[in-house]
Design a protein around this motif. Structure first.
Motif, PDB file in Angstrom:
ATOM      1  N   GLN A 120     -17.891  39.143  18.014  1.00 23.04           N
ATOM      2  CA  GLN A 120     -17.017  38.528  17.016  1.00 23.04           C
ATOM      3  C   GLN A 120     -16.190  37.399  17.620  1.00 23.04           C
ATOM      4  O   GLN A 120     -16.063  36.318  17.032  1.00 23.04           O
ATOM      5  CB  GLN A 120     -16.092  39.584  16.408  1.00 23.04           C
ATOM      6  N   LEU A 121     -15.638  37.636  18.809  1.00 25.41           N
ATOM      7  CA  LEU A 121     -14.769  36.632  19.425  1.00 25.41           C
ATOM      8  C   LEU A 121     -15.533  35.400  19.892  1.00 25.41           C
ATOM      9  O   LEU A 121     -15.061  34.263  19.739  1.00 25.41           O
ATOM     10  CB  LEU A 121     -14.023  37.244  20.609  1.00 25.41           C
ATOM     11  N   LEU A 122     -16.707  35.599  20.453  1.00 28.91           N
ATOM     12  CA  LEU A 122     -17.413  34.507  21.110  1.00 28.91           C
ATOM     13  C   LEU A 122     -18.508  33.878  20.264  1.00 28.91           C
ATOM     14  O   LEU A 122     -19.017  32.801  20.619  1.00 28.91           O
ATOM     15  CB  LEU A 122     -18.011  34.998  22.442  1.00 28.91           C
ATOM     16  N   VAL A 123     -18.921  34.542  19.182  1.00 32.93           N
ATOM     17  CA  VAL A 123     -19.988  34.000  18.331  1.00 32.93           C
ATOM     18  C   VAL A 123     -19.464  33.658  16.945  1.00 32.93           C
ATOM     19  O   VAL A 123     -19.554  32.507  16.494  1.00 32.93           O
ATOM     20  CB  VAL A 123     -21.178  34.983  18.240  1.00 32.93           C
ATOM     21  N   TRP A 124     -18.907  34.646  16.241  1.00 42.87           N
ATOM     22  CA  TRP A 124     -18.450  34.418  14.864  1.00 42.87           C
ATOM     23  C   TRP A 124     -17.399  33.296  14.813  1.00 42.87           C
ATOM     24  O   TRP A 124     -17.345  32.507  13.868  1.00 42.87           O
ATOM     25  CB  TRP A 124     -17.889  35.717  14.286  1.00 42.87           C
ATOM     26  N   THR A 125     -16.585  33.222  15.828  1.00 46.14           N
ATOM     27  CA  THR A 125     -15.508  32.228  15.855  1.00 46.14           C
ATOM     28  C   THR A 125     -16.031  30.797  15.800  1.00 46.14           C
ATOM     29  O   THR A 125     -15.371  29.904  15.252  1.00 46.14           O
ATOM     30  CB  THR A 125     -14.665  32.418  17.134  1.00 46.14           C
ATOM     31  N   PHE A 126     -17.233  30.560  16.343  1.00 46.44           N
ATOM     32  CA  PHE A 126     -17.683  29.181  16.549  1.00 46.44           C
ATOM     33  C   PHE A 126     -18.865  28.762  15.680  1.00 46.44           C
ATOM     34  O   PHE A 126     -19.358  27.642  15.831  1.00 46.44           O
ATOM     35  CB  PHE A 126     -18.055  28.989  18.029  1.00 46.44           C
ATOM     36  N   ILE A 127     -19.346  29.604  14.775  1.00 50.19           N
ATOM     37  CA  ILE A 127     -20.537  29.238  14.004  1.00 50.19           C
ATOM     38  C   ILE A 127     -20.148  28.593  12.677  1.00 50.19           C
ATOM     39  O   ILE A 127     -19.092  28.873  12.114  1.00 50.19           O
ATOM     40  CB  ILE A 127     -21.436  30.465  13.741  1.00 50.19           C
ATOM     41  N   SER A 128     -21.046  27.724  12.177  1.00 45.55           N
ATOM     42  CA  SER A 128     -20.839  27.104  10.869  1.00 45.55           C
ATOM     43  C   SER A 128     -22.152  26.823  10.151  1.00 45.55           C
ATOM     44  O   SER A 128     -22.162  26.608   8.947  1.00 45.55           O
ATOM     45  CB  SER A 128     -20.041  25.795  11.015  1.00 45.55           C
ATOM     46  N   SER A 129     -23.274  26.835  10.859  1.00 44.36           N
ATOM     47  CA  SER A 129     -24.575  26.578  10.244  1.00 44.36           C
ATOM     48  C   SER A 129     -25.192  27.885   9.757  1.00 44.36           C
ATOM     49  O   SER A 129     -24.785  28.979  10.167  1.00 44.36           O
ATOM     50  CB  SER A 129     -25.513  25.908  11.250  1.00 44.36           C
ATOM     51  N   TYR A 130     -26.208  27.758   8.895  1.00 42.87           N
ATOM     52  CA  TYR A 130     -26.869  28.958   8.375  1.00 42.87           C
ATOM     53  C   TYR A 130     -27.632  29.686   9.486  1.00 42.87           C
ATOM     54  O   TYR A 130     -27.644  30.925   9.526  1.00 42.87           O
ATOM     55  CB  TYR A 130     -27.835  28.582   7.247  1.00 42.87           C
ATOM     56  N   ALA A 131     -28.238  28.932  10.382  1.00 37.58           N
ATOM     57  CA  ALA A 131     -28.928  29.557  11.513  1.00 37.58           C
ATOM     58  C   ALA A 131     -27.941  30.344  12.378  1.00 37.58           C
ATOM     59  O   ALA A 131     -28.248  31.452  12.850  1.00 37.58           O
ATOM     60  CB  ALA A 131     -29.635  28.496  12.345  1.00 37.58           C
ATOM     61  N   GLY A 132     -26.762  29.773  12.594  1.00 32.80           N
ATOM     62  CA  GLY A 132     -25.746  30.484  13.368  1.00 32.80           C
ATOM     63  C   GLY A 132     -25.267  31.746  12.672  1.00 32.80           C
ATOM     64  O   GLY A 132     -25.040  32.776  13.319  1.00 32.80           O
ATOM     65  N   ILE A 133     -25.126  31.666  11.344  1.00 34.77           N
ATOM     66  CA  ILE A 133     -24.702  32.851  10.579  1.00 34.77           C
ATOM     67  C   ILE A 133     -25.741  33.956  10.697  1.00 34.77           C
ATOM     68  O   ILE A 133     -25.404  35.130  10.899  1.00 34.77           O
ATOM     69  CB  ILE A 133     -24.457  32.461   9.107  1.00 34.77           C
ATOM     70  N   MET A 134     -27.020  33.601  10.574  1.00 38.79           N
ATOM     71  CA  MET A 134     -28.089  34.603  10.696  1.00 38.79           C
ATOM     72  C   MET A 134     -28.125  35.198  12.107  1.00 38.79           C
ATOM     73  O   MET A 134     -28.307  36.412  12.281  1.00 38.79           O
ATOM     74  CB  MET A 134     -29.426  33.968  10.357  1.00 38.79           C
ATOM     75  N   ALA A 135     -27.950  34.335  13.119  1.00 36.34           N
ATOM     76  CA  ALA A 135     -27.953  34.829  14.500  1.00 36.34           C
ATOM     77  C   ALA A 135     -26.798  35.796  14.723  1.00 36.34           C
ATOM     78  O   ALA A 135     -26.967  36.856  15.356  1.00 36.34           O
ATOM     79  CB  ALA A 135     -27.875  33.657  15.475  1.00 36.34           C
ATOM     80  N   PHE A 136     -25.614  35.456  14.230  1.00 32.85           N
ATOM     81  CA  PHE A 136     -24.468  36.353  14.373  1.00 32.85           C
ATOM     82  C   PHE A 136     -24.711  37.667  13.645  1.00 32.85           C
ATOM     83  O   PHE A 136     -24.384  38.746  14.170  1.00 32.85           O
ATOM     84  CB  PHE A 136     -23.206  35.695  13.823  1.00 32.85           C
ATOM     85  N   ALA A 137     -25.276  37.608  12.444  1.00 31.46           N
ATOM     86  CA  ALA A 137     -25.535  38.829  11.674  1.00 31.46           C
ATOM     87  C   ALA A 137     -26.454  39.773  12.447  1.00 31.46           C
ATOM     88  O   ALA A 137     -26.220  40.990  12.487  1.00 31.46           O
ATOM     89  CB  ALA A 137     -26.151  38.472  10.317  1.00 31.46           C
ATOM     90  N   ILE A 138     -27.486  39.226  13.067  1.00 23.53           N
ATOM     91  CA  ILE A 138     -28.432  40.056  13.821  1.00 23.53           C
ATOM     92  C   ILE A 138     -27.772  40.618  15.080  1.00 23.53           C
ATOM     93  O   ILE A 138     -27.914  41.806  15.401  1.00 23.53           O
ATOM     94  CB  ILE A 138     -29.685  39.242  14.167  1.00 23.53           C
TER      95      ILE A 138
END
Length: 461
Positions: A351-369
């Motif tokens: 959450q701290l190192l990934v969710w904080t910095f994503i904004s694209s749909y690919a990033g959202i999917m990567a964080f979800a997984i």
């Protein structure tokens, strides 16, 4: 009164080499009996056989009941857009958290009753090998019936308070009757693969959430709210009815212990408070991504379709199902307490190192997984951890007691995240820092229990 660590069942949950010692005791028994020294027969779990059918039944119960809570991100987004547009995010998050709050508050009661009287109680019994199969399953049956009734009642709900009663109180009661039993049953059937079996059961909730979040969102779009709930009522009722016949308890009635409603020996054990504090902080940071991910996707990508906005939650749940299963398998090798610390720490860091910095749909999917793979593993590991620390004799009651530490986070964790989001003017970084930081705190608190019981840092425990 015996302390928890003095229970004879404590030895049943330890490493494979102890199971090997039990087999040695069995093979040595004839020569010992010749000397007139009786050796009690050790009844080891079969680690398979009918146990896998029991696990499958528990998975269905987990998917249909507890798994529905992981669909709330989709339901909340639909409620906000089409049903209750004037209701704040924090109120809707409270509605989504309420069933978990009721479950954690009350599950200790059916858990302890099941430990004493059995998960199935009926005068008509059929003995199959070492397992007692009974035709009545009051706790699981009551939970399944109550759940089906709640889904049917949702068809006729029209006001917000109706959903608070149905999806909050009634479904919370149903989960309280079901959850502590289905996570305790694997310990009766598995020793070597106990972590794996428990992980599969809890993974059932993620599978149910993944499938339902995708299907239910499509049904909402094409059929509307009432027809969607009506169809799910029929699906859940049929699945729970079938699963009811798959589950059986392995313990004999003579092995059930007298109910101790308040076991003070736990409360004087600092390890108990260390584990409880770990769950307390962890759950506060657990639900925010699950509840807000569709809203987050819509906020970052306003032109996103409803299906694509719901897809990250689906992928999160599928990843969670895989993670809970594989982490259970890993826990059988490195120890459940070690595995618990690792997944909670990774969950917070994600959450701290990934969710904080994503904004694209690919990033959202990567964080979800990534987040899904580790976020809910503490739920599947908690029974194995409790069995490792205190034995498996009163595991259902102890599982319900440990769930009480989840109560504050289940009831207030996501609503606080929603309030932070509103107060900060839609600042998602504040939400990710809040939830991720609390999970890292939870992992830190667990270190006391781990090092108190096993001071060797690299030891399997």
């Amino acid at each position: 009164m015996d302390t928890p660590r003095s229970e004879k069942t404590h030895v049943e949950v330890c490493d494979d080499d102890k199971a090997f010692k039990y087999s040695e005791a069995r093979s040595a028994a004839p020569s010992v009996y010749e000397k007139g020294v009786p050796v009690p027969e050790v009844d080891l779990p079969p680690d398979g056989g009918r146990g896998w059918l029991v696990i499958f039944g528990c998975v269905i119960f987990s998917a249909a009941t507890v798994g529905w809570g992981y669909v709330w991100g989709v339901t909340e987004e639909y409620f906000k857009e089409h049903v209750f547009p004037d209701v704040s995010e924090s109120v809707l998050s409270t509605l989504g958290s309420m069933s978990g709050m009721i479950m954690t508050m009350l599950s200790v009661i059916p858990g302890k009753l099941a430990d004493r009287y059995g998960y199935k109680v009926c005068p008509c019994r059929l003995k199959l090998r070492t397992a007692w199969l009974t035709c009545g399953q009051p706790f699981l049956a009551a939970g399944g019936i109550l759940w089906t009734v709640s889904m049917l009642a949702s068809v006729f709900a029209t006001q917000l308070w109706h959903y608070f009663v149905i999806m909050g109180i009634i479904q919370g009661l149903a989960n309280a009757l079901v959850y502590p039993l289905i996570v305790a049953l694997p310990a009766q059937w598995f020793l070597r693969y106990r972590g794996l079996a428990t992980g599969i059961v809890v993974a059932g909730s993620s599978i149910g959430g993944a499938v339902s979040s995708l299907i239910f969102r499509q049904m909402l779009t094409s059929l509307g709210l009432k027809k969607s709930f009506a169809i799910y009522t029929a699906i859940d009722g049929s699945l729970l009815f079938a699963a009811w016949f798959m589950i059986s308890e392995r313990r004999k009635p003579s092995e059930r212990k007298k109910i101790i409603w308040i076991d003070r020996s736990f409360f004087t054990d600092p390890v108990f408070w260390s584990l409880g504090g770990c769950f307390f902080f962890t759950v506060f940071g657990y639900l925010s991504p699950i509840f807000f991910l569709p809203t987050f996707a819509k906020d970052k990508l306003p032109d996103l379709s409803d299906l694509l906005a719901a897809l990250p939650v689906t992928m999160l749940n599928f990843s969670a199902a895989m993670g809970r299963t594989l982490i259970g398998f890993l826990a059988d090798r490195i120890g459940p307490v070690n595995a618990l610390w690792a997944v909670i720490m990774l969950s917070g860091l994600t959450q701290l190192l990934v969710w904080t910095f994503i904004s694209s749909y690919a990033g959202i999917m990567a964080f979800a997984i990534m987040y899904g793979f580790v976020c809910g593993c503490f739920l599947s590991l908690s029974p194995a951890v409790a069995a490792q620390l205190w034995g498996s004799g009163r595991l259902a009651g102890l599982s319900g007691l440990m769930l009480l530490f989840n109560l504050p986070g289940n009831s207030a964790g996501a609503p606080i995240g929603g309030a932070i989001l509103s107060a900060s003017g839609g600042n998602w970084v504040a939400v990710s820092c809040y939830s991720g930081g609390l999970q890292i705190t939870g992992a830190t608190v667990l270190l006391y229990a781990r090092l108190k019981r096993q001071p060797k840092v690299l030891a399997r425990y």
